[in-house]
Design a protein around this motif. Structure first.
Motif, PDB file in Angstrom:
ATOM      1  N   ARG A 233      20.963 -56.654  11.639  1.00  0.00           N
ATOM      2  CA  ARG A 233      21.354 -55.289  11.293  1.00  0.00           C
ATOM      3  C   ARG A 233      22.825 -55.223  10.882  1.00  0.00           C
ATOM      4  O   ARG A 233      23.185 -54.603   9.870  1.00  0.00           O
ATOM      5  N   SER A 234      23.678 -55.868  11.660  1.00  0.00           N
ATOM      6  CA  SER A 234      25.116 -55.847  11.363  1.00  0.00           C
ATOM      7  C   SER A 234      25.417 -56.502  10.026  1.00  0.00           C
ATOM      8  O   SER A 234      26.238 -56.003   9.245  1.00  0.00           O
ATOM      9  N   GLU A 235      24.756 -57.627   9.760  1.00  0.00           N
ATOM     10  CA  GLU A 235      24.999 -58.337   8.506  1.00  0.00           C
ATOM     11  C   GLU A 235      24.476 -57.553   7.311  1.00  0.00           C
ATOM     12  O   GLU A 235      25.137 -57.478   6.267  1.00  0.00           O
ATOM     13  N   ALA A 236      23.314 -56.935   7.461  1.00  0.00           N
ATOM     14  CA  ALA A 236      22.792 -56.121   6.368  1.00  0.00           C
ATOM     15  C   ALA A 236      23.735 -54.960   6.067  1.00  0.00           C
ATOM     16  O   ALA A 236      24.036 -54.662   4.900  1.00  0.00           O
ATOM     17  N   ALA A 237      24.236 -54.308   7.114  1.00  0.00           N
ATOM     18  CA  ALA A 237      25.150 -53.184   6.920  1.00  0.00           C
ATOM     19  C   ALA A 237      26.437 -53.649   6.251  1.00  0.00           C
ATOM     20  O   ALA A 237      26.965 -52.981   5.339  1.00  0.00           O
ATOM     21  N   ARG A 238      26.959 -54.785   6.678  1.00  0.00           N
ATOM     22  CA  ARG A 238      28.193 -55.300   6.075  1.00  0.00           C
ATOM     23  C   ARG A 238      28.002 -55.596   4.596  1.00  0.00           C
ATOM     24  O   ARG A 238      28.828 -55.215   3.752  1.00  0.00           O
TER      25      ARG A 238
ATOM     26  N   THR B 168      11.880 -57.340  17.241  1.00  0.00           N
ATOM     27  CA  THR B 168      12.330 -55.943  17.283  1.00  0.00           C
ATOM     28  C   THR B 168      13.348 -55.748  18.382  1.00  0.00           C
ATOM     29  O   THR B 168      13.369 -56.498  19.371  1.00  0.00           O
ATOM     30  N   ILE B 169      14.208 -54.753  18.180  1.00  0.00           N
ATOM     31  CA  ILE B 169      15.176 -54.359  19.200  1.00  0.00           C
ATOM     32  C   ILE B 169      15.573 -52.918  18.910  1.00  0.00           C
ATOM     33  O   ILE B 169      15.603 -52.491  17.750  1.00  0.00           O
ATOM     34  N   SER B 170      15.834 -52.152  19.936  1.00  0.00           N
ATOM     35  CA  SER B 170      16.179 -50.737  19.786  1.00  0.00           C
ATOM     36  C   SER B 170      17.454 -50.550  18.963  1.00  0.00           C
ATOM     37  O   SER B 170      18.364 -51.394  19.010  1.00  0.00           O
ATOM     38  N   PRO B 171      17.555 -49.435  18.228  1.00  0.00           N
ATOM     39  CA  PRO B 171      18.795 -49.140  17.496  1.00  0.00           C
ATOM     40  C   PRO B 171      20.013 -49.004  18.405  1.00  0.00           C
ATOM     41  O   PRO B 171      21.154 -49.076  17.923  1.00  0.00           O
ATOM     42  N   ALA B 172      19.819 -48.805  19.708  1.00  0.00           N
ATOM     43  CA  ALA B 172      20.945 -48.637  20.629  1.00  0.00           C
ATOM     44  C   ALA B 172      21.706 -49.937  20.864  1.00  0.00           C
ATOM     45  O   ALA B 172      22.843 -49.913  21.333  1.00  0.00           O
TER      46      ALA B 172
ATOM     47  N   TYR C 257      12.762 -47.081  14.664  1.00  0.00           N
ATOM     48  CA  TYR C 257      12.849 -48.352  13.939  1.00  0.00           C
ATOM     49  C   TYR C 257      14.061 -48.429  13.021  1.00  0.00           C
ATOM     50  O   TYR C 257      14.090 -49.229  12.086  1.00  0.00           O
ATOM     51  N   SER C 258      15.096 -47.605  13.290  1.00  0.00           N
ATOM     52  CA  SER C 258      16.308 -47.657  12.481  1.00  0.00           C
ATOM     53  C   SER C 258      16.965 -49.032  12.598  1.00  0.00           C
ATOM     54  O   SER C 258      17.269 -49.501  13.696  1.00  0.00           O
ATOM     55  N   GLY C 259      17.154 -49.673  11.456  1.00  0.00           N
ATOM     56  CA  GLY C 259      17.754 -51.003  11.464  1.00  0.00           C
ATOM     57  C   GLY C 259      16.871 -52.059  12.081  1.00  0.00           C
ATOM     58  O   GLY C 259      17.344 -52.987  12.755  1.00  0.00           O
ATOM     59  N   HIS C 260      15.577 -51.971  11.848  1.00  0.00           N
ATOM     60  CA  HIS C 260      14.617 -52.934  12.402  1.00  0.00           C
ATOM     61  C   HIS C 260      15.006 -54.355  11.993  1.00  0.00           C
ATOM     62  O   HIS C 260      15.290 -54.618  10.816  1.00  0.00           O
ATOM     63  N   PRO C 261      15.041 -55.294  12.938  1.00  0.00           N
ATOM     64  CA  PRO C 261      15.513 -56.645  12.615  1.00  0.00           C
ATOM     65  C   PRO C 261      14.758 -57.337  11.470  1.00  0.00           C
ATOM     66  O   PRO C 261      15.377 -58.006  10.640  1.00  0.00           O
TER      67      PRO C 261
END
Length: 460
Positions: free
Chosen positions: A101-106, A91-95, A320-324
């Motif tokens: 997260r970046s790859e999923a969004a792309r 886990t890591i904060s959305p900040a 948990y936005s964009g949870h790894p």
């Protein structure tokens, strides 16, 4: 000993069915249920398109649970991706920025139509529609949202207010500013239409008239399920979605396509809007993006709306936005869909197996009023009388009134098929990975079970 063998050796023993039932009754509070009237079936395992109870009985799942297990149960590559991410970073904060997260969004942005190029991640579909609503209102500076009667958008405060079906009733009065409209549904047309063209034209005129009398300058968004899900699997007629797009463009209204259920292969496309070549301003997604292996949803955002928040903060967020773990599962799922041709397979199942199979079934059963759908997203509408189209059970039936549908569902389960029923319909929504042979097996069981529904018909 391998790491996998060590994990298995150290895993706790599977609880007995008796233990599961006892603890469930004592401690689990179930959604949408009268707690004392339910007895949930304990499930021991699942694989592919089947799940298995503690007595070893396998069920072919024609519900995909809640129409979300698009990739099937326990896909080994998807499970491995979650395990790999858990070993590296749980886990890591959305900040912070994160590679999963970046790859999923792309990947999601690349699949989305038009200029929808940004992704706001949520934990599920309700939070996605809730945030799409907020974005539309802030972007336009307007407060009204037009939402259809036959719809479901989630159970959080804003999402349930936009919902059109009876699940919203106990939560009323709800959020102000929601305006209801009738969407197209030719079989039970609110517009007395007799053809798809008439239904499309009249539904659009109805929507245009409502926009006029509500004041277009007050309307932030029109939200619709691209293909209506739980409330009937209603495939929009040709021209309807483009008409909504044109109406929104004319008045500066945000078009929100709720694809929580219809997206990611369910309609034989990445996004159902692709079937009609229409690009909304916002798309909400969840369910099929990773088949619910880890909770995940989101909003895909057009450049125009994203720019509204370049110089002002977006006032929304989730721990948990964009949870790894969730994003890693989405990356794996999209990759598997591409490499294993799952979108094409879902499209073929609908065109070559499910559609023809259901039409043949309809010819044999007087209780079948209509079949409709796309991909692996189909509805069988059950009636007492084909001529009057009287539903097999009343609207929102419960208790004794619901007996015909309950008896039909029980007949399916007795034969090893787990159905998805709602009101007077059964939905054929197996995982997108289900084989043609398995689908035919399920349709054969459905064919047998429909003789129970036939027993309640009154027409000739």
């Amino acid at each position: 000993m391998s790491a996998h063998e060590s994990t298995l050796q150290n895993a706790p023993a599977l609880a007995t069915e008796e233990q599961v039932r006892r603890d469930d009754r004592a401690h689990v509070f179930h959604s949408w249920s009268a707690q004392g009237l339910i007895d949930p079936l304990p499930i021991a395992s699942a694989q592919g398109s089947h799940f298995t109870d503690y007595e070893g009985r396998r069920y072919l799942d024609f519900s995909s649970q809640l129409v979300n297990v698009n990739i099937g149960y326990q896909h080994p590559r998807l499970v491995a991706a979650i395990q790999e991410q858990a070993a590296r970073l749980t886990t890591i904060s959305p900040a912070f920025a994160n590679d999963a997260r970046s790859e999923a969004a792309r990947l999601i942005a690349e699949l989305a139509p038009g200029d929808l190029d940004r992704v706001f991640f949520t934990n599920g579909g309700a939070e996605a529609t809730e945030n799409a609503l907020r974005m539309a209102r802030l972007h336009t500076g307007r407060h009204k949202v037009m939402a259809a009667y036959r719809s479901y958008h989630g159970a959080t405060a804003g999402a349930i207010a936009m919902t059109g079906d009876p699940r919203r009733w106990p939560s009323e009065p709800g959020m102000p500013g929601i305006v209801r409209y009738w969407g197209p549904y030719l079989y039970r047309s609110a517009f007395h239409a007799e053809t798809e063209q008439e239904e499309s034209e009249r539904a659009l005129q109805h929507l245009r008239d409502l926009v006029m009398v509500e004041g277009p300058q007050t309307i932030a968004a029109i939200i619709l399920e691209t293909v209506v899900g739980t409330n009937g699997i209603l495939v929009p007629p040709p021209g309807y979605l483009q008409g909504v797009r044109d109406l929104c463009d004319e008045h500066g209204i945000v078009m929100i396509a709720d694809e929580v259920m219809a997206g990611f292969g369910r309609c034989g496309e990445w996004f159902a809007v692709d079937h009609w070549g229409v690009a909304p301003d916002l798309i909400t997604f969840a369910k099929g993006v990773n088949s619910g292996y880890v909770p995940l949803g989101g909003v895909v955002i057009s450049e125009r709306i994203a720019q509204s928040f370049d110089q002002r903060p977006y006032p929304g967020g989730l721990t948990y936005s964009g949870h790894p773990l969730a994003c890693a599962s989405a990356v794996a799922s999209i990759t598997i869909f591409k490499e294993e041709g799952i979108i094409e397979h879902a499209r073929s199942l609908g065109a070559d197996v499910i559609g023809p199979g259901l039409r043949a079934i309809a010819d044999r059963h007087p209780s079948v009023g209509e079949v409709r759908g796309l991909g692996v997203f189909w509805a069988v509408e059950l009636v007492r009388d084909r001529h009057t189209r009287e539903p097999l059970v009343p609207f929102n039936a419960s208790g004794a009134d619901a007996k015909p549908m309950n008896d039909f569902a029980a007949a399916c389960k007795e034969r090893g098929l787990w159905p998805f029923t709602h009101f007077n319909r059964t939905h054929v929504v197996p995982p997108c990975t289900t084989t043609a042979e398995e689908v035919r097996e399920g349709l054969a069981i459905l064919d047998e079970a429909l003789t129970v529904a036939d027993g309640f018909t009154t027409g000739s």
